[in-house]
Design a protein around this motif. Sequence first.
Motif, PDB file in Angstrom:
ATOM      1  N   GLY A 116       0.832  -1.195   0.000  1.00 25.47           N
ATOM      2  CA  GLY A 116       0.000   0.000   0.000  1.00 25.47           C
ATOM      3  C   GLY A 116       0.862   1.238   0.000  1.00 25.47           C
ATOM      4  N   GLY A 117       0.354   2.287   0.589  1.00 17.73           N
ATOM      5  CA  GLY A 117       1.075   3.550   0.659  1.00 17.73           C
ATOM      6  C   GLY A 117       2.075   3.543   1.795  1.00 17.73           C
ATOM      7  N   VAL A 118       2.064   4.589   2.582  1.00 14.81           N
ATOM      8  CA  VAL A 118       3.061   4.755   3.634  1.00 14.81           C
ATOM      9  C   VAL A 118       3.010   3.628   4.669  1.00 14.81           C
ATOM     10  CG1 VAL A 118       1.671   6.274   5.115  1.00 14.81           C
ATOM     11  CG2 VAL A 118       4.170   6.479   5.094  1.00 14.81           C
ATOM     12  N   SER A 119       1.846   3.055   4.928  1.00 15.20           N
ATOM     13  CA  SER A 119       1.733   1.983   5.920  1.00 15.20           C
ATOM     14  C   SER A 119       2.097   0.616   5.359  1.00 15.20           C
ATOM     15  CB  SER A 119       0.320   1.924   6.500  1.00 15.20           C
ATOM     16  OG  SER A 119      -0.557   1.275   5.602  1.00 15.20           O
ATOM     17  N   GLY A 120       2.288   0.522   4.068  1.00 16.00           N
ATOM     18  CA  GLY A 120       2.622  -0.769   3.467  1.00 16.00           C
ATOM     19  C   GLY A 120       1.500  -1.786   3.538  1.00 16.00           C
ATOM     20  N   GLY A 121       0.291  -1.310   3.752  1.00 21.24           N
ATOM     21  CA  GLY A 121      -0.847  -2.227   3.824  1.00 21.24           C
ATOM     22  C   GLY A 121      -1.026  -2.886   5.184  1.00 21.24           C
ATOM     23  N   LEU A 122      -0.318  -2.394   6.194  1.00 23.08           N
ATOM     24  CA  LEU A 122      -0.424  -3.023   7.516  1.00 23.08           C
ATOM     25  C   LEU A 122      -1.839  -2.969   8.096  1.00 23.08           C
ATOM     26  CD1 LEU A 122       2.933  -2.020   9.208  1.00 23.08           C
ATOM     27  CD2 LEU A 122       2.159  -4.318   8.602  1.00 23.08           C
ATOM     28  N   ARG A 123      -2.580  -1.923   7.769  1.00 23.26           N
ATOM     29  CA  ARG A 123      -3.964  -1.855   8.275  1.00 23.26           C
ATOM     30  C   ARG A 123      -4.817  -2.932   7.609  1.00 23.26           C
ATOM     31  NH1 ARG A 123      -3.208   4.499   7.694  1.00 23.26           N
ATOM     32  NH2 ARG A 123      -2.812   3.745   5.607  1.00 23.26           N
ATOM     33  N   ALA A 124      -4.551  -3.224   6.346  1.00 25.87           N
ATOM     34  CA  ALA A 124      -5.246  -4.326   5.670  1.00 25.87           C
ATOM     35  C   ALA A 124      -4.873  -5.653   6.319  1.00 25.87           C
ATOM     36  CB  ALA A 124      -4.898  -4.346   4.184  1.00 25.87           C
ATOM     37  N   ALA A 125      -3.586  -5.825   6.591  1.00 28.88           N
ATOM     38  CA  ALA A 125      -3.126  -7.073   7.215  1.00 28.88           C
ATOM     39  C   ALA A 125      -3.805  -7.283   8.566  1.00 28.88           C
ATOM     40  CB  ALA A 125      -1.608  -7.052   7.359  1.00 28.88           C
ATOM     41  N   GLN A 126      -3.900  -6.229   9.349  1.00 27.30           N
ATOM     42  CA  GLN A 126      -4.536  -6.362  10.658  1.00 27.30           C
ATOM     43  C   GLN A 126      -6.041  -6.579  10.540  1.00 27.30           C
ATOM     44  OE1 GLN A 126      -1.632  -7.177  12.319  1.00 27.30           O
ATOM     45  NE2 GLN A 126      -3.012  -6.592  13.952  1.00 27.30           N
ATOM     46  N   SER A 127      -6.670  -5.972   9.545  1.00 25.99           N
ATOM     47  CA  SER A 127      -8.131  -6.073   9.432  1.00 25.99           C
ATOM     48  C   SER A 127      -8.601  -7.455   8.992  1.00 25.99           C
ATOM     49  CB  SER A 127      -8.677  -4.996   8.486  1.00 25.99           C
ATOM     50  OG  SER A 127      -8.291  -5.238   7.153  1.00 25.99           O
ATOM     51  N   ILE A 128      -7.757  -8.204   8.310  1.00 25.01           N
ATOM     52  CA  ILE A 128      -8.185  -9.529   7.855  1.00 25.01           C
ATOM     53  C   ILE A 128      -8.052 -10.596   8.940  1.00 25.01           C
ATOM     54  CG2 ILE A 128      -5.978 -10.212   6.855  1.00 25.01           C
ATOM     55  CD1 ILE A 128      -7.480 -11.669   4.686  1.00 25.01           C
ATOM     56  N   LYS A 129      -7.218 -10.359   9.932  1.00 23.79           N
ATOM     57  CA  LYS A 129      -6.945 -11.402  10.932  1.00 23.79           C
ATOM     58  C   LYS A 129      -8.178 -11.864  11.709  1.00 23.79           C
ATOM     59  CE  LYS A 129      -2.047 -10.441  11.164  1.00 23.79           C
ATOM     60  NZ  LYS A 129      -0.909 -10.009  11.986  1.00 23.79           N
ATOM     61  N   PRO A 130      -9.061 -10.980  12.172  1.00 28.02           N
ATOM     62  CA  PRO A 130     -10.265 -11.490  12.865  1.00 28.02           C
ATOM     63  C   PRO A 130     -11.139 -12.361  11.961  1.00 28.02           C
ATOM     64  CG  PRO A 130      -9.967  -9.165  13.328  1.00 28.02           C
ATOM     65  CD  PRO A 130      -8.985  -9.521  12.247  1.00 28.02           C
ATOM     66  N   LEU A 131     -11.239 -12.016  10.693  1.00 24.38           N
ATOM     67  CA  LEU A 131     -12.014 -12.827   9.755  1.00 24.38           C
ATOM     68  C   LEU A 131     -11.385 -14.211   9.608  1.00 24.38           C
ATOM     69  CD1 LEU A 131     -14.231 -13.239   7.601  1.00 24.38           C
ATOM     70  CD2 LEU A 131     -12.669 -12.168   5.955  1.00 24.38           C
ATOM     71  N   LEU A 132     -10.064 -14.265   9.473  1.00 29.36           N
ATOM     72  CA  LEU A 132      -9.382 -15.557   9.321  1.00 29.36           C
ATOM     73  C   LEU A 132      -9.569 -16.435  10.555  1.00 29.36           C
ATOM     74  CD1 LEU A 132      -6.105 -14.496   7.493  1.00 29.36           C
ATOM     75  CD2 LEU A 132      -8.161 -15.550   6.508  1.00 29.36           C
ATOM     76  N   THR A 133      -9.443 -15.844  11.732  1.00 32.56           N
ATOM     77  CA  THR A 133      -9.613 -16.663  12.935  1.00 32.56           C
ATOM     78  C   THR A 133     -11.044 -17.185  13.061  1.00 32.56           C
ATOM     79  OG1 THR A 133     -10.022 -14.751  14.363  1.00 32.56           O
ATOM     80  CG2 THR A 133      -7.746 -15.525  14.187  1.00 32.56           C
ATOM     81  N   ALA A 134     -12.018 -16.455  12.529  1.00 31.72           N
ATOM     82  CA  ALA A 134     -13.410 -16.900  12.584  1.00 31.72           C
ATOM     83  C   ALA A 134     -13.637 -18.174  11.767  1.00 31.72           C
ATOM     84  CB  ALA A 134     -14.349 -15.795  12.108  1.00 31.72           C
ATOM     85  N   VAL A 135     -12.810 -18.406  10.744  1.00 30.62           N
ATOM     86  CA  VAL A 135     -12.917 -19.639   9.948  1.00 30.62           C
ATOM     87  C   VAL A 135     -11.803 -20.623  10.319  1.00 30.62           C
ATOM     88  CG1 VAL A 135     -14.255 -18.653   8.050  1.00 30.62           C
ATOM     89  CG2 VAL A 135     -11.739 -18.600   7.951  1.00 30.62           C
ATOM     90  N   LYS A 136     -11.223 -20.428  11.501  1.00 31.75           N
ATOM     91  CA  LYS A 136     -10.224 -21.318  12.088  1.00 31.75           C
ATOM     92  C   LYS A 136      -8.913 -21.369  11.317  1.00 31.75           C
ATOM     93  CE  LYS A 136     -13.702 -24.103  14.373  1.00 31.75           C
ATOM     94  NZ  LYS A 136     -14.267 -25.444  14.574  1.00 31.75           N
ATOM     95  N   VAL A 137      -8.547 -20.239  10.707  1.00 28.05           N
ATOM     96  CA  VAL A 137      -7.221 -20.078  10.119  1.00 28.05           C
ATOM     97  C   VAL A 137      -6.354 -19.416  11.185  1.00 28.05           C
ATOM     98  CG1 VAL A 137      -5.875 -18.797   8.386  1.00 28.05           C
ATOM     99  CG2 VAL A 137      -8.005 -19.917   7.730  1.00 28.05           C
ATOM    100  N   MET A 138      -5.103 -19.864  11.293  1.00 33.70           N
ATOM    101  CA  MET A 138      -4.170 -19.270  12.262  1.00 33.70           C
ATOM    102  C   MET A 138      -3.314 -18.237  11.553  1.00 33.70           C
ATOM    103  SD  MET A 138      -2.946 -18.942  15.180  1.00 33.70           S
ATOM    104  CE  MET A 138      -1.568 -17.924  15.637  1.00 33.70           C
ATOM    105  N   PRO A 139      -3.630 -16.927  11.685  1.00 37.69           N
ATOM    106  CA  PRO A 139      -2.778 -15.907  11.081  1.00 37.69           C
ATOM    107  C   PRO A 139      -1.507 -15.743  11.926  1.00 37.69           C
ATOM    108  CG  PRO A 139      -4.696 -14.889  12.088  1.00 37.69           C
ATOM    109  CD  PRO A 139      -4.819 -16.364  12.304  1.00 37.69           C
ATOM    110  N   ILE A 140      -0.354 -15.835  11.292  1.00 41.29           N
ATOM    111  CA  ILE A 140       0.896 -15.703  12.029  1.00 41.29           C
ATOM    112  C   ILE A 140       1.362 -14.242  12.002  1.00 41.29           C
ATOM    113  CG2 ILE A 140       1.497 -18.104  11.523  1.00 41.29           C
ATOM    114  CD1 ILE A 140       3.677 -16.991   9.581  1.00 41.29           C
ATOM    115  N   PRO A 141       2.167 -13.833  12.971  1.00 39.25           N
ATOM    116  CA  PRO A 141       2.620 -12.440  13.008  1.00 39.25           C
ATOM    117  C   PRO A 141       3.596 -12.084  11.889  1.00 39.25           C
ATOM    118  CG  PRO A 141       2.979 -13.529  15.139  1.00 39.25           C
ATOM    119  CD  PRO A 141       2.532 -14.568  14.173  1.00 39.25           C
ATOM    120  N   GLU A 142       4.407 -13.037  11.464  1.00 39.11           N
ATOM    121  CA  GLU A 142       5.416 -12.754  10.441  1.00 39.11           C
ATOM    122  C   GLU A 142       4.747 -12.517   9.092  1.00 39.11           C
ATOM    123  OE1 GLU A 142       7.164 -14.776  13.827  1.00 39.11           O
ATOM    124  OE2 GLU A 142       5.488 -15.363  12.542  1.00 39.11           O
ATOM    125  N   GLY A 143       5.273 -11.548   8.368  1.00 39.57           N
ATOM    126  CA  GLY A 143       4.730 -11.239   7.052  1.00 39.57           C
ATOM    127  C   GLY A 143       5.716 -10.407   6.271  1.00 39.57           C
TER     128      GLY A 143
END
Length: 189
Positions: A116-143
Amino acid sequence: MKHQLNIIIGSTRPGRAGPVFAQWLEAFAREHGKFEPVLTDIHTFNLPVLDEPHHPRLGNYQQAHTKAWSKAIDAADAFVFVAPEYNYFVAPAIVNAVDYLSREWQYKPAAILSYGGVSGGLRAAQSIKPLLTAVKVMPIPEGVVLPMYQKLLDENGAFEASEQVRGSAATMLDELLRWSEALKPLRSA
């Protein structure tokens, strides 16, 4: 046998940069040698806004596009979402694609290559994690984070990763493999 890593291209818009970064990651993962990488482009599945009449947990899919998407996701052991940031959030195509399925996602780890822009898409990365955990995906911190991504592309639209990006990608893949191996008994049950 190597674990299958689905590299999911999350943007479907014309002129998107996601395929460039996903293709780089596929080559890097192949060179890394610990996964069998598979490019998985949401755009090619032509998923409209969720159009299945039954809840995804039932697996009673009626649409051909859902059946194809289910098969592609079910085959994976781990994921990397190549995720752009749109309006401080993850691309809606990713949200829709995740919502289509249930069992196919379960007990698999995921990492995020965001851009993304200045944040490199970090807000997108953080926003998808609750959705992934709801379908039992384990989002890891490394990216992998690509700020000001347009400046990372040459005049032909090609991407040459810096040593820092390559290091982040290697760490991400190493951790994904650890999680994929650890979750395998749950996937088998």
